[in-house]
Scaffold this motif. Sequence first.
Motif, PDB file in Angstrom:
ATOM      1  N   ILE A 167       0.854  -1.180   0.000  1.00  0.00           N
ATOM      2  CA  ILE A 167       0.000   0.000   0.000  1.00  0.00           C
ATOM      3  C   ILE A 167       0.898   1.240   0.000  1.00  0.00           C
ATOM      4  N   SER A 168       0.600   2.195  -0.861  1.00  0.00           N
ATOM      5  CA  SER A 168       1.461   3.376  -1.026  1.00  0.00           C
ATOM      6  C   SER A 168       1.228   4.422   0.061  1.00  0.00           C
ATOM      7  N   PHE A 169      -0.022   4.803   0.237  1.00  0.00           N
ATOM      8  CA  PHE A 169      -0.378   5.795   1.241  1.00  0.00           C
ATOM      9  C   PHE A 169      -1.251   5.116   2.289  1.00  0.00           C
ATOM     10  N   GLY A 170      -0.628   4.706   3.378  1.00  0.00           N
ATOM     11  CA  GLY A 170      -1.340   3.944   4.394  1.00  0.00           C
ATOM     12  C   GLY A 170      -1.527   4.705   5.690  1.00  0.00           C
ATOM     13  N   PRO A 171      -1.780   3.974   6.766  1.00  0.00           N
ATOM     14  CA  PRO A 171      -2.075   4.593   8.061  1.00  0.00           C
ATOM     15  C   PRO A 171      -1.008   5.560   8.570  1.00  0.00           C
ATOM     16  N   TYR A 172       0.261   5.249   8.312  1.00  0.00           N
ATOM     17  CA  TYR A 172       1.316   6.138   8.811  1.00  0.00           C
ATOM     18  C   TYR A 172       1.231   7.510   8.149  1.00  0.00           C
ATOM     19  N   VAL A 173       1.012   7.517   6.849  1.00  0.00           N
ATOM     20  CA  VAL A 173       0.882   8.793   6.120  1.00  0.00           C
ATOM     21  C   VAL A 173      -0.343   9.551   6.620  1.00  0.00           C
ATOM     22  N   ILE A 174      -1.437   8.837   6.840  1.00  0.00           N
ATOM     23  CA  ILE A 174      -2.647   9.465   7.355  1.00  0.00           C
ATOM     24  C   ILE A 174      -2.388  10.119   8.703  1.00  0.00           C
ATOM     25  N   GLN A 175      -1.702   9.397   9.573  1.00  0.00           N
ATOM     26  CA  GLN A 175      -1.406   9.925  10.911  1.00  0.00           C
ATOM     27  C   GLN A 175      -0.538  11.178  10.830  1.00  0.00           C
ATOM     28  N   CYS A 176       0.461  11.154   9.977  1.00  0.00           N
ATOM     29  CA  CYS A 176       1.335  12.321   9.820  1.00  0.00           C
ATOM     30  C   CYS A 176       0.565  13.520   9.285  1.00  0.00           C
ATOM     31  N   LEU A 177      -0.287  13.293   8.303  1.00  0.00           N
ATOM     32  CA  LEU A 177      -1.079  14.385   7.739  1.00  0.00           C
ATOM     33  C   LEU A 177      -2.056  14.937   8.773  1.00  0.00           C
ATOM     34  N   ARG A 178      -2.663  14.040   9.551  1.00  0.00           N
ATOM     35  CA  ARG A 178      -3.637  14.474  10.552  1.00  0.00           C
ATOM     36  C   ARG A 178      -2.995  15.383  11.594  1.00  0.00           C
ATOM     37  N   ASN A 179      -1.727  15.142  11.897  1.00  0.00           N
ATOM     38  CA  ASN A 179      -1.025  15.994  12.846  1.00  0.00           C
ATOM     39  C   ASN A 179      -0.877  17.425  12.342  1.00  0.00           C
ATOM     40  N   HIS A 180      -0.859  17.581  11.018  1.00  0.00           N
ATOM     41  CA  HIS A 180      -0.677  18.905  10.423  1.00  0.00           C
ATOM     42  C   HIS A 180      -1.996  19.558  10.002  1.00  0.00           C
ATOM     43  N   VAL A 181      -2.994  18.752   9.684  1.00  0.00           N
ATOM     44  CA  VAL A 181      -4.308  19.290   9.276  1.00  0.00           C
ATOM     45  C   VAL A 181      -5.388  18.596  10.104  1.00  0.00           C
ATOM     46  N   PRO A 182      -5.555  19.018  11.354  1.00  0.00           N
ATOM     47  CA  PRO A 182      -6.444  18.303  12.284  1.00  0.00           C
ATOM     48  C   PRO A 182      -7.927  18.359  11.944  1.00  0.00           C
ATOM     49  N   ASP A 183      -8.361  19.365  11.203  1.00  0.00           N
ATOM     50  CA  ASP A 183      -9.797  19.535  10.971  1.00  0.00           C
ATOM     51  C   ASP A 183     -10.237  19.242   9.537  1.00  0.00           C
ATOM     52  N   CYS A 184      -9.323  18.803   8.695  1.00  0.00           N
ATOM     53  CA  CYS A 184      -9.641  18.553   7.286  1.00  0.00           C
ATOM     54  C   CYS A 184     -10.271  17.173   7.105  1.00  0.00           C
ATOM     55  N   GLU A 242      -7.538  -6.325  -0.439  1.00  0.00           N
ATOM     56  CA  GLU A 242      -8.097  -6.773   0.835  1.00  0.00           C
ATOM     57  C   GLU A 242      -8.343  -5.562   1.745  1.00  0.00           C
ATOM     58  N   PRO A 243      -9.332  -4.739   1.412  1.00  0.00           N
ATOM     59  CA  PRO A 243      -9.556  -3.499   2.177  1.00  0.00           C
ATOM     60  C   PRO A 243      -9.927  -3.730   3.630  1.00  0.00           C
ATOM     61  N   GLU A 244     -10.458  -4.899   3.935  1.00  0.00           N
ATOM     62  CA  GLU A 244     -10.854  -5.199   5.314  1.00  0.00           C
ATOM     63  C   GLU A 244      -9.660  -5.203   6.273  1.00  0.00           C
ATOM     64  N   LYS A 245      -8.464  -5.445   5.742  1.00  0.00           N
ATOM     65  CA  LYS A 245      -7.271  -5.532   6.584  1.00  0.00           C
ATOM     66  C   LYS A 245      -6.807  -4.188   7.137  1.00  0.00           C
ATOM     67  N   TRP A 246      -7.263  -3.093   6.516  1.00  0.00           N
ATOM     68  CA  TRP A 246      -6.719  -1.781   6.850  1.00  0.00           C
ATOM     69  C   TRP A 246      -7.690  -0.919   7.660  1.00  0.00           C
ATOM     70  N   VAL A 247      -8.882  -1.411   7.921  1.00  0.00           N
ATOM     71  CA  VAL A 247      -9.904  -0.582   8.570  1.00  0.00           C
ATOM     72  C   VAL A 247      -9.459  -0.106   9.948  1.00  0.00           C
ATOM     73  N   GLU A 248      -9.076  -1.038  10.812  1.00  0.00           N
ATOM     74  CA  GLU A 248      -8.686  -0.672  12.176  1.00  0.00           C
ATOM     75  C   GLU A 248      -7.438   0.209  12.191  1.00  0.00           C
ATOM     76  N   ALA A 249      -6.490  -0.091  11.322  1.00  0.00           N
ATOM     77  CA  ALA A 249      -5.242   0.672  11.299  1.00  0.00           C
ATOM     78  C   ALA A 249      -5.490   2.119  10.880  1.00  0.00           C
ATOM     79  N   VAL A 250      -6.368   2.319   9.903  1.00  0.00           N
ATOM     80  CA  VAL A 250      -6.695   3.679   9.468  1.00  0.00           C
ATOM     81  C   VAL A 250      -7.434   4.413  10.579  1.00  0.00           C
ATOM     82  N   ALA A 251      -8.362   3.733  11.220  1.00  0.00           N
ATOM     83  CA  ALA A 251      -9.087   4.354  12.334  1.00  0.00           C
ATOM     84  C   ALA A 251      -8.133   4.687  13.479  1.00  0.00           C
ATOM     85  N   LYS A 252      -7.211   3.798  13.763  1.00  0.00           N
ATOM     86  CA  LYS A 252      -6.258   4.008  14.854  1.00  0.00           C
ATOM     87  C   LYS A 252      -5.291   5.141  14.544  1.00  0.00           C
TER      88      LYS A 252
END
Length: 200
Positions: free
Chosen positions: A1-18, A28-38
């Motif tokens: 996966i190219s843009f996964g949970p780690y990238v999401i977490q980093c972006l969220r730290n910089h744009v908290p309300d977007c 297998e999208p089911e494998k990433w649900v919890e990680a993205v939420a976390k």
Amino acid sequence: ISFGPYVIQCLRNHVPDCHFDCHMMTSEPEKWVEAVAKAKATGDKGSQISYTFHYEATEPRGITQEVIDKIKANGMKVGLTISPDTPVEAILKYADQIDVALIMTVYPGKGGQSFIEHCMSKVRAIRAAYPNLDIEVDGGVKPQTIDMAAEAGANLIVSGSGVYKAKDMAENISIMQRSVEKFGNGKIDDELTPIRSDNE
């Protein structure tokens, strides 16, 4: 996966309300649900993410409903995608349970393809059946094709080469934004975003 949970977490730290629109183009999208939420993709102000997955990745395995339920249980909005060759009935089957219907207007996996105009019949069918549902179009969307998507009923768009290969990125973005505002969201001309330029 190219843009996964780690990238999401980093972006969220910089744009908290977007709002984050996470299109999980994975087998297998089911494998990433919890990680993205976390990854705190929902931010501090509630559900600010759409977790969008492909019907073709789950329906043959009989788990589309399971994935929908899993996304909701993790506090995210549900997006469901269909590819150009998949009939609109596939998404209509689940439309009353999702927040975003994403219609692919190119074949997934390669950028720079041409917009497949006949996919607009799917957008029109969904809009007629679900007037208030968010409908997104992804693939070949640029100033030359945006009006077709917006007039068909799309109120959300994804544009890759239409932005990143533009001579003037700000101008292209504002042209496409105005089209969606006018045709997809019902704004009048005086309410539309002004045309911008990279030189501003």
